[in-house]
Design a protein around this motif. Structure first.
Motif, PDB file in Angstrom:
ATOM      1  N   ALA A  27       0.839  -1.202   0.000  1.00 44.02           N
ATOM      2  CA  ALA A  27       0.000   0.000   0.000  1.00 44.02           C
ATOM      3  C   ALA A  27       0.873   1.250   0.000  1.00 44.02           C
ATOM      4  O   ALA A  27       0.581   2.215  -0.720  1.00 44.02           O
ATOM      5  N   LYS A  28       1.947   1.239   0.762  1.00 38.69           N
ATOM      6  CA  LYS A  28       2.867   2.381   0.806  1.00 38.69           C
ATOM      7  C   LYS A  28       3.515   2.598  -0.555  1.00 38.69           C
ATOM      8  O   LYS A  28       3.614   3.732  -1.043  1.00 38.69           O
ATOM      9  N   LEU A  29       3.960   1.516  -1.190  1.00 38.07           N
ATOM     10  CA  LEU A  29       4.572   1.633  -2.520  1.00 38.07           C
ATOM     11  C   LEU A  29       3.569   2.157  -3.540  1.00 38.07           C
ATOM     12  O   LEU A  29       3.923   2.975  -4.404  1.00 38.07           O
ATOM     13  N   CYS A  30       2.312   1.714  -3.444  1.00 40.43           N
ATOM     14  CA  CYS A  30       1.274   2.217  -4.346  1.00 40.43           C
ATOM     15  C   CYS A  30       1.023   3.707  -4.111  1.00 40.43           C
ATOM     16  O   CYS A  30       0.846   4.474  -5.064  1.00 40.43           O
ATOM     17  N   THR A  31       1.023   4.120  -2.866  1.00 34.32           N
ATOM     18  CA  THR A  31       0.839   5.533  -2.547  1.00 34.32           C
ATOM     19  C   THR A  31       1.996   6.357  -3.096  1.00 34.32           C
ATOM     20  O   THR A  31       1.788   7.440  -3.660  1.00 34.32           O
ATOM     21  N   GLU A  32       3.214   5.848  -2.956  1.00 35.80           N
ATOM     22  CA  GLU A  32       4.375   6.550  -3.518  1.00 35.80           C
ATOM     23  C   GLU A  32       4.268   6.649  -5.041  1.00 35.80           C
ATOM     24  O   GLU A  32       4.602   7.687  -5.628  1.00 35.80           O
ATOM     25  N   ALA A  33       3.793   5.579  -5.680  1.00 31.48           N
ATOM     26  CA  ALA A  33       3.604   5.603  -7.134  1.00 31.48           C
ATOM     27  C   ALA A  33       2.544   6.623  -7.523  1.00 31.48           C
ATOM     28  O   ALA A  33       2.695   7.339  -8.514  1.00 31.48           O
ATOM     29  N   ASP A  34       1.465   6.703  -6.736  1.00 37.78           N
ATOM     30  CA  ASP A  34       0.423   7.695  -6.979  1.00 37.78           C
ATOM     31  C   ASP A  34       0.999   9.109  -6.878  1.00 37.78           C
ATOM     32  O   ASP A  34       0.724   9.958  -7.722  1.00 37.78           O
TER      33      ASP A  34
END
Length: 85
Positions: A27-34
């Motif tokens: 989830a953190k990596l997805c947020t960073e990608a966002d």
């Protein structure tokens, strides 16, 4: 083919002391990608519940959107787990 449930369950629960850690990291990596895409993602920043909801939505599209990429990709996920839909 006979499925050895204990071996399968052990595969998915390698570290029972930290079961949510990989999901939180994802989830953190997805947020960073966002953030790197200035919010140009389909679901915005993700928490673990939002990540799971997104995946559940895509899984449901296996039945509701037969021609969509979600159907194809999630169908492959189910198939890899032995569920031929």
């Amino acid at each position: 083919m006979i499925c050895d449930r204990s071996a399968h369950e052990n595969h998915h629960h390698r570290n029972p002391r930290r079961p949510g850690r990989p999901a939180r990291k994802l989830a953190k990596l997805c947020t960073e990608a966002d953030q790197a895409r200035d919010g140009a993602t389909t679901h915005g920043p993700l928490t673990v519940p939002a990540l799971l909801a997104m995946l559940a939505e895509d899984a449901g599209m296996v039945l509701t959107r037969p021609g969509a990429w979600e159907r194809s990709n999630m169908g492959t996920v189910f198939s890899s787990h032995g569920y031929q839909l």
